[in-house]
Motif scaffolding. Structure first.
Motif, PDB file in Angstrom:
ATOM      1  N   CYS A 123     -40.358 -20.552 -41.518  1.00 22.47           N
ATOM      2  CA  CYS A 123     -39.605 -20.396 -40.268  1.00 22.47           C
ATOM      3  C   CYS A 123     -40.042 -19.163 -39.492  1.00 22.47           C
ATOM      4  N   TRP A 124     -40.243 -18.051 -40.183  1.00 20.61           N
ATOM      5  CA  TRP A 124     -40.661 -16.842 -39.480  1.00 20.61           C
ATOM      6  C   TRP A 124     -42.099 -16.948 -39.000  1.00 20.61           C
ATOM      7  N   HIS A 125     -42.960 -17.584 -39.802  1.00 19.42           N
ATOM      8  CA  HIS A 125     -44.351 -17.756 -39.387  1.00 19.42           C
ATOM      9  C   HIS A 125     -44.440 -18.610 -38.120  1.00 19.42           C
ATOM     10  N   ILE A 126     -43.685 -19.707 -38.085  1.00 20.13           N
ATOM     11  CA  ILE A 126     -43.684 -20.568 -36.907  1.00 20.13           C
ATOM     12  C   ILE A 126     -43.047 -19.846 -35.724  1.00 20.13           C
ATOM     13  N   GLY A 127     -41.929 -19.159 -35.959  1.00 21.63           N
ATOM     14  CA  GLY A 127     -41.236 -18.477 -34.870  1.00 21.63           C
ATOM     15  C   GLY A 127     -42.090 -17.424 -34.201  1.00 21.63           C
ATOM     16  N   ILE A 128     -42.779 -16.595 -34.993  1.00 18.30           N
ATOM     17  CA  ILE A 128     -43.642 -15.564 -34.408  1.00 18.30           C
ATOM     18  C   ILE A 128     -44.921 -16.177 -33.854  1.00 18.30           C
ATOM     19  N   GLY A 129     -45.392 -17.258 -34.485  1.00 21.96           N
ATOM     20  CA  GLY A 129     -46.603 -17.923 -33.991  1.00 21.96           C
ATOM     21  C   GLY A 129     -46.423 -18.526 -32.611  1.00 21.96           C
ATOM     22  N   VAL A 130     -45.259 -19.138 -32.340  1.00 24.48           N
ATOM     23  CA  VAL A 130     -45.042 -19.721 -31.010  1.00 24.48           C
ATOM     24  C   VAL A 130     -44.899 -18.626 -29.949  1.00 24.48           C
ATOM     25  N   CYS A 131     -44.480 -17.430 -30.358  1.00 26.17           N
ATOM     26  CA  CYS A 131     -44.462 -16.307 -29.401  1.00 26.17           C
ATOM     27  C   CYS A 131     -45.886 -15.961 -28.975  1.00 26.17           C
ATOM     28  N   TRP A 132     -46.816 -15.984 -29.934  1.00 25.46           N
ATOM     29  CA  TRP A 132     -48.215 -15.753 -29.567  1.00 25.46           C
ATOM     30  C   TRP A 132     -48.742 -16.877 -28.690  1.00 25.46           C
ATOM     31  N   CYS A 133     -48.336 -18.120 -28.977  1.00 28.51           N
ATOM     32  CA  CYS A 133     -48.773 -19.254 -28.150  1.00 28.51           C
ATOM     33  C   CYS A 133     -48.278 -19.099 -26.712  1.00 28.51           C
ATOM     34  N   ALA A 134     -47.044 -18.625 -26.547  1.00 32.17           N
ATOM     35  CA  ALA A 134     -46.527 -18.402 -25.201  1.00 32.17           C
ATOM     36  C   ALA A 134     -47.344 -17.323 -24.485  1.00 32.17           C
ATOM     37  N   ARG A 135     -47.715 -16.280 -25.208  1.00 34.95           N
ATOM     38  CA  ARG A 135     -48.557 -15.229 -24.620  1.00 34.95           C
ATOM     39  C   ARG A 135     -49.930 -15.778 -24.263  1.00 34.95           C
ATOM     40  N   LEU A 136     -50.477 -16.633 -25.121  1.00 34.83           N
ATOM     41  CA  LEU A 136     -51.774 -17.242 -24.837  1.00 34.83           C
ATOM     42  C   LEU A 136     -51.713 -18.108 -23.585  1.00 34.83           C
ATOM     43  N   LEU A 137     -50.638 -18.873 -23.425  1.00 33.31           N
ATOM     44  CA  LEU A 137     -50.492 -19.708 -22.238  1.00 33.31           C
ATOM     45  C   LEU A 137     -50.455 -18.860 -20.971  1.00 33.31           C
ATOM     46  N   SER A 153     -59.005 -10.335 -26.042  1.00 33.66           N
ATOM     47  CA  SER A 153     -57.631  -9.826 -25.957  1.00 33.66           C
ATOM     48  C   SER A 153     -56.663 -10.721 -26.725  1.00 33.66           C
ATOM     49  N   SER A 154     -56.827 -12.042 -26.597  1.00 39.30           N
ATOM     50  CA  SER A 154     -55.927 -12.968 -27.294  1.00 39.30           C
ATOM     51  C   SER A 154     -56.103 -12.887 -28.801  1.00 39.30           C
ATOM     52  N   LEU A 155     -57.330 -12.653 -29.264  1.00 37.84           N
ATOM     53  CA  LEU A 155     -57.568 -12.531 -30.705  1.00 37.84           C
ATOM     54  C   LEU A 155     -56.911 -11.274 -31.262  1.00 37.84           C
ATOM     55  N   ARG A 156     -56.987 -10.180 -30.512  1.00 43.10           N
ATOM     56  CA  ARG A 156     -56.297  -8.966 -30.965  1.00 43.10           C
ATOM     57  C   ARG A 156     -54.798  -9.205 -31.040  1.00 43.10           C
ATOM     58  N   GLY A 157     -54.255  -9.870 -30.023  1.00 36.92           N
ATOM     59  CA  GLY A 157     -52.832 -10.174 -30.047  1.00 36.92           C
ATOM     60  C   GLY A 157     -52.458 -11.090 -31.190  1.00 36.92           C
ATOM     61  N   MET A 158     -53.315 -12.064 -31.491  1.00 38.74           N
ATOM     62  CA  MET A 158     -53.038 -12.981 -32.593  1.00 38.74           C
ATOM     63  C   MET A 158     -52.969 -12.245 -33.924  1.00 38.74           C
ATOM     64  N   LYS A 159     -53.881 -11.301 -34.134  1.00 39.02           N
ATOM     65  CA  LYS A 159     -53.870 -10.536 -35.382  1.00 39.02           C
ATOM     66  C   LYS A 159     -52.604  -9.678 -35.480  1.00 39.02           C
ATOM     67  N   ARG A 160     -52.212  -9.087 -34.353  1.00 44.31           N
ATOM     68  CA  ARG A 160     -50.982  -8.281 -34.369  1.00 44.31           C
ATOM     69  C   ARG A 160     -49.766  -9.143 -34.680  1.00 44.31           C
ATOM     70  N   PHE A 161     -49.670 -10.301 -34.056  1.00 42.36           N
ATOM     71  CA  PHE A 161     -48.546 -11.198 -34.321  1.00 42.36           C
ATOM     72  C   PHE A 161     -48.556 -11.674 -35.771  1.00 42.36           C
ATOM     73  N   PHE A 162     -49.744 -11.957 -36.303  1.00 39.57           N
ATOM     74  CA  PHE A 162     -49.838 -12.450 -37.678  1.00 39.57           C
ATOM     75  C   PHE A 162     -49.349 -11.402 -38.672  1.00 39.57           C
ATOM     76  N   PHE A 163     -49.825 -10.169 -38.537  1.00 42.68           N
ATOM     77  CA  PHE A 163     -49.417  -9.114 -39.474  1.00 42.68           C
ATOM     78  C   PHE A 163     -47.962  -8.699 -39.250  1.00 42.68           C
ATOM     79  N   THR A 164     -47.478  -8.819 -38.006  1.00 45.85           N
ATOM     80  CA  THR A 164     -46.055  -8.583 -37.761  1.00 45.85           C
ATOM     81  C   THR A 164     -45.216  -9.623 -38.490  1.00 45.85           C
ATOM     82  N   GLY A 165     -45.664 -10.877 -38.456  1.00 49.28           N
ATOM     83  CA  GLY A 165     -44.947 -11.929 -39.174  1.00 49.28           C
ATOM     84  C   GLY A 165     -44.899 -11.677 -40.671  1.00 49.28           C
ATOM     85  N   ILE A 166     -46.019 -11.242 -41.248  1.00 49.96           N
ATOM     86  CA  ILE A 166     -46.043 -10.941 -42.680  1.00 49.96           C
ATOM     87  C   ILE A 166     -45.085  -9.800 -43.003  1.00 49.96           C
TER      88      ILE A 166
END
Length: 265
Positions: free
Chosen positions: A203-217, A134-147
């Motif tokens: 900045c956008w990559h880090i900003g969206i990436g930490v949102c995924w980290c919060a979801r992972l936590l 589940s976390s990997l699917r979310g990570m891919k969604r966050f990554f492509f959303t960031g792009i």
């Protein structure tokens, strides 16, 4: 399955030492690469001295990107409301978002270093059968959303610049403008647009990436609570007293409680 896996003596529930190499080996490769792109891997993950120096320089470059964006937003906000006073306060809202993203990034960076609580939790939870699907699917969604967001903003800024809608360009087009504001607009216009486009991806990559980290936590804490409930249910089913298991369970309860309190602080 989760609880019986952990209660095997070989897994050492009582042992609190975190071995970074073992923790990183248990992580999926794509997660390690994503954490590296966010500069969130532990510094001790790099064995060579120059690799650690380059990694710290990478983190300093990211912090510099955030600082540059804050300064640019401050200049643009002054130009927008110092004289012409038009439009939605985009720079102020973006500055607040940058501050929040930077704070979360620094927090995650500290907690993923040696003896950090998140690194401890990763070490424990992955030994307890955490499922990454589940976390990997979310990570891919966050990554492509960031792009997508980066490309949308990139072309939006270029279009606004071509149409002369950037605050510094609007100030230069005005006739009766304060001389100080006009000088500021001349000074920051072209360099500001260039730096804005240069720091935009980081900045956008880090900003969206930490949102995924919060979801992972959240998923990690949820897994720990489910694991603890399963362990408690299995121990209560045992007829004979198990003092060693109860001691381990008490220690695990203390650690889970401390992590939740630290997360909510």
């Amino acid at each position: 399955r989760l609880s019986t896996l952990v209660l095997k003596p070989s897994l050492g529930v009582v042992n609190s030492d975190v071995q970074i190499d073992r923790t990183l080996d248990m992580l999926p490769s794509i997660v390690k690469y994503y954490l590296f792109s966010l500069a969130l891997l532990p510094t001790d993950a790099f064995n060579k001295y120059w690799h650690r120096v380059a990694y710290r320089a990478f983190r300093c470059a990211i912090a510099t990107c955030f600082l540059t964006r804050w300064l640019l937003n401050g200049h643009m906000a002054i130009l927008r409301y110092g004289e012409i006073q038009y439009g939605f306060p985009v720079e102020i809202v973006e500055g607040l978002g940058l501050a929040l993203a930077f704070q979360l990034w620094v927090m995650m960076m500290r907690e993923l270093e040696r003896n950090g609580r998140v690194l401890h939790m990763l070490y424990d939870v992955m030994r307890r059968g955490f499922i990454w699907e589940s976390s990997l699917r979310g990570m891919k969604r966050f990554f492509f959303t960031g792009i997508s967001v980066i490309l949308f903003q990139f072309f939006g800024i270029i279009e606004s610049s071509a149409m002369g809608k950037i605050p510094c360009q609007v100030v230069r087009q005005q006739k009766d403008v304060n001389a100080n504001l006009e000088a500021l607009a001349d000074e920051v216009c072209l360099p500001g647009i260039f730096l804005y486009l240069l720091t935009l991806p980081a900045c956008w990559h880090i900003g969206i990436g930490v949102c995924w980290c919060a979801r992972l936590l959240c998923n990690l804490h949820k897994h720990e609570l489910v694991w603890y409930a399963n362990v408690m249910a299995e121990i209560l089913k045992i007829d004979k007293p198990q003092p060693q298991l109860m001691d381990q369970l008490n220690l695990a309860e203390t650690r889970v409680t401390n992590r939740l309190r630290h997360a909510s602080a």
